[in-house]
Design a protein around this motif. Structure first.
Motif, short mmCIF file in Angstrom:
data_model
loop_
_atom_site.label_atom_id
_atom_site.label_comp_id
_atom_site.label_asym_id
_atom_site.label_seq_id
_atom_site.Cartn_x
_atom_site.Cartn_y
_atom_site.Cartn_z
N LEU A 1 138.08 49.69 -35.65
CA LEU A 1 137.10 48.89 -34.92
C LEU A 1 137.84 48.10 -33.85
O LEU A 1 138.50 47.11 -34.15
CB LEU A 1 136.39 47.95 -35.90
CG LEU A 1 135.56 48.70 -36.95
CD1 LEU A 1 135.75 48.11 -38.32
CD2 LEU A 1 134.10 48.74 -36.56
N ASN A 2 137.78 48.59 -32.62
CA ASN A 2 138.49 47.97 -31.50
C ASN A 2 139.97 47.73 -31.79
O ASN A 2 140.50 46.66 -31.52
CB ASN A 2 137.84 46.65 -31.11
CG ASN A 2 136.38 46.85 -30.73
OD1 ASN A 2 136.04 47.82 -30.05
ND2 ASN A 2 135.52 45.97 -31.20
N GLY A 3 140.59 48.70 -32.38
CA GLY A 3 142.04 48.62 -32.59
C GLY A 3 142.49 47.95 -33.86
O GLY A 3 143.69 47.85 -34.12
N ILE A 4 141.53 47.47 -34.67
CA ILE A 4 141.94 46.84 -35.92
C ILE A 4 141.19 47.41 -37.11
O ILE A 4 140.16 48.06 -36.97
CB ILE A 4 141.70 45.30 -35.91
CG1 ILE A 4 140.21 45.00 -35.67
CG2 ILE A 4 142.59 44.62 -34.88
CD1 ILE A 4 139.76 43.70 -36.25
N HIS A 5 141.75 47.15 -38.30
CA HIS A 5 141.03 47.39 -39.55
C HIS A 5 141.08 46.12 -40.37
O HIS A 5 142.12 45.45 -40.40
CB HIS A 5 141.70 48.50 -40.36
CG HIS A 5 141.25 49.88 -40.01
ND1 HIS A 5 139.93 50.26 -40.06
CD2 HIS A 5 141.94 50.96 -39.60
CE1 HIS A 5 139.84 51.54 -39.70
NE2 HIS A 5 141.04 51.98 -39.40
N VAL B 1 144.73 44.42 -39.84
CA VAL B 1 145.85 45.23 -39.41
C VAL B 1 145.56 45.79 -38.03
O VAL B 1 144.49 46.36 -37.81
CB VAL B 1 146.11 46.39 -40.40
CG1 VAL B 1 147.25 47.27 -39.90
CG2 VAL B 1 146.41 45.88 -41.79
N ASN B 2 146.50 45.59 -37.13
CA ASN B 2 146.40 46.20 -35.80
C ASN B 2 146.94 47.63 -35.93
O ASN B 2 148.09 47.83 -36.29
CB ASN B 2 147.24 45.37 -34.82
CG ASN B 2 147.22 45.93 -33.41
OD1 ASN B 2 147.11 47.15 -33.21
ND2 ASN B 2 147.35 45.07 -32.42
N VAL B 3 146.11 48.62 -35.62
CA VAL B 3 146.52 50.01 -35.87
C VAL B 3 147.53 50.52 -34.83
O VAL B 3 148.11 51.58 -35.01
CB VAL B 3 145.32 50.98 -35.95
CG1 VAL B 3 144.44 50.64 -37.14
CG2 VAL B 3 144.51 50.99 -34.67
N THR B 4 147.71 49.77 -33.75
CA THR B 4 148.68 50.20 -32.74
C THR B 4 150.11 49.93 -33.19
O THR B 4 150.98 50.78 -33.05
CB THR B 4 148.43 49.46 -31.40
OG1 THR B 4 147.05 49.54 -31.09
CG2 THR B 4 149.25 50.07 -30.28
N ASP B 5 150.33 48.73 -33.74
CA ASP B 5 151.70 48.39 -34.11
C ASP B 5 151.85 47.96 -35.57
O ASP B 5 152.92 47.51 -35.97
CB ASP B 5 152.24 47.30 -33.18
CG ASP B 5 151.33 46.07 -33.15
OD1 ASP B 5 150.39 46.01 -33.98
OD2 ASP B 5 151.56 45.17 -32.33
N ALA B 6 150.78 48.08 -36.35
CA ALA B 6 150.78 47.69 -37.77
C ALA B 6 151.07 46.22 -37.97
O ALA B 6 151.42 45.79 -39.07
CB ALA B 6 151.73 48.56 -38.59
C1 LIG Z 1 147.35 45.41 -31.08
O1 LIG Z 1 148.69 45.50 -30.69
C2 LIG Z 1 148.89 45.95 -29.37
C3 LIG Z 1 150.38 46.16 -29.16
O2 LIG Z 1 151.12 45.08 -29.63
C4 LIG Z 1 148.26 44.95 -28.41
O3 LIG Z 1 148.44 45.39 -27.08
C5 LIG Z 1 146.78 44.80 -28.72
O4 LIG Z 1 146.19 43.82 -27.92
C6 LIG Z 1 146.56 44.45 -30.19
N1 LIG Z 1 145.13 44.52 -30.49
C7 LIG Z 1 144.44 43.55 -31.05
C8 LIG Z 1 142.99 43.82 -31.26
O5 LIG Z 1 144.93 42.49 -31.42
#
Ligand SMILES: *[C@@H]1O[C@H](CO)[C@@H](O)[C@H](O)[C@H]1NC(C)=O
Length: 411
Positions: free
Chosen positions: A265-269, A334-339
């Motif tokens: 959901l928008n990059g997070i769980h 949890v941010n799924v991009t960088d955990a």
């Molecule tokens: C998740 O992490 C990435 C890389 O650090 C960052 O650019 C992004 O804004 C973060 N997303 C959220 C929803 O916090």
């Protein structure tokens, strides 16, 4: 409703191997059952089986480690092929470079993926690449797409399934055109979503189903939704399920864990860890269900529940990555991009948050008041050396462990 047996690659220490029968784990017999698919043998292989399982892999490199990793996957597939030998399922490898044209024709796009061809359909397996998970997945796939409920006892078993999406329809007979549409729709979601049907008036009455009606059950909710405007076409059913496929609370399952994780959901769980077989975990899960029921109409909320018991190989990784103790319940973002993650403060086992407290915390997450980025400026320096993921047993891990080294005095 069956449980499939577990098949694992068994390691047997010679001295402890006793010749008692009845629990013989299969060991790979060395026979080659998994063949390489080429333009040349494609048609012939496809004709031969009801189900074809294809492992689409990148070219095997000359790197030793990559070779071993590839061999391990190959062995897992060989074992699955051996165990399911009597089931009319073919197993092939598709080399992404050598067979680029064929792969393109088959619509394969992600190297390292496993696909299954069943009739006209291509199903992507998006789960844990393990022999037991794969065997269960394939066995579910060769069954009928719809399970028929005939008796009150079966209704009880049906009602007991609460941790996954299920649908049930009531139809006149197996020949009804509406049942046929339901069956076709079921095939789009097999084996991930279970479709049930009944032709029995008593069963239908018990479930408050009208003729040709299909009820959709969201996981962990008490009441189903009757799909509107019956009778339905296949397309209408498929569309409804797709629109409702993301529940408020969903259990992470080995058979489709990657698909679930990709549906962020928008990059997070929002992730909740709770061990169902543990009293605190059980209690925490009950609170989560309450929160999910109260917020089922919020489309922005979908909590991923993980029972650590389902993923023994991941527990150590999660504890290290998220810096949490998985022996107790946890909930976090949890941010799924960088955990990167933040976790709710849960003081002690006897002090689990109430549903209201949990709801407040979730609101803060959804409004952005709590975010994984919050602490990033404060302790940027400390975090820096941990950003190089997975470099294994470097010094920073040692330091983490030593933080609790007072315990060593006991020895
Ligand atoms: C998740 O992490 C990435 C890389 O650090 C960052 O650019 C992004 O804004 C973060 N997303 C959220 C929803 O916090």
């Amino acid at each position: 409703m069956k449980r499939t047996h577990l098949f694992v690659v068994g390691v047997c220490l010679l001295s402890s191997c006793r010749a008692e029968e009845g629990l013989n784990f299969p060991t790979y017999d060395g026979k080659d059952r998994v063949v390489s698919l080429t333009e040349k043998n494609f048609k012939q292989v496809l004709k031969k089986y009801d189900l074809l399982c294809l492992y689409y892999h990148e070219p095997v490199s000359s790197d030793k480690i990559a070779q071993k990793q590839f061999q391990l996957k190959e062995i897992v597939l060989e074992l699955v092929a051996q165990v399911l030998e009597h089931k009319d399922i073919g197993f092939v490898m598709v080399d992404a470079k050598k067979e680029a044209k064929l792969a393109k024709r088959l619509g394969f796009h992600e190297e390292g993926s496993l696909y299954v061809l069943k009739g006209e359909r291509t199903i992507e397996f998006d789960g844990e690449f393990a022999a037991d998970v794969l065997v269960e997945f394939l066995l579910d796939l060769i069954e009928d797409p719809v399970e028929i409920i005939n008796s009150k006892l079966e209704v009880q078993a049906f009602e007991r399934i609460e941790d996954q999406i299920k649908l049930i329809g009531f139809f006149k007979t197996e020949d009804s055109e509406y049942y046929k549409a339901f069956e076709e729709a079921a095939q789009h979601f097999q084996p991930y979503i279970k479709f049930f049907a009944t032709f029995d008036k008593g069963v239908a009455k018990k479930l408050s189903l009208k003729m040709n009606e299909v009820d959709f059950y969201e996981p962990f909710m008490d009441e189903p939704i009757a799909i509107p405007d019956k009778p339905y076409t296949e397309e209408e059913l498929v569309e409804f399920v797709k629109d409702h496929q993301r529940p408020t609370l969903r259990r992470l399952r080995p058979e489709d864990m990657f698909e679930t994780w990709e549906d962020d959901l928008n990059g997070i769980h929002i992730v909740a860890f709770a061990e169902k077989s543990d009293p605190d975990g059980y209690e925490f899960l009950e609170i989560l269900k309450q929160v999910a029921r109260d917020n089922t109409d919020n489309p922005d909320l979908s909590i991923v529940w993980i029972d650590p018991d389902d993923f023994p190989l991941l527990v150590a990784y999660w504890e290290k990555t998220f810096k949490i103790d998985l022996f107790k319940p946890q909930i976090g973002v949890v941010n799924v991009t960088d955990a990167d993650s933040v976790w709710m403060e849960i003081p002690g086992d006897d002090d689990l948050p109430t549903a209201e407290e949990l709801e407040e915390w979730i609101e803060d997450v959804l409004s952005g008041k709590i975010s994984t980025e919050d602490d990033d400026n404060e302790d940027d320096d400390d975090d820096d050396d941990e950003d190089g993921e997975d470099d294994g047993d470097d010094d920073s891990d040692e330091e983490d462990d030593d933080a609790s080294d007072d315990d060593d005095d006991d020895e």
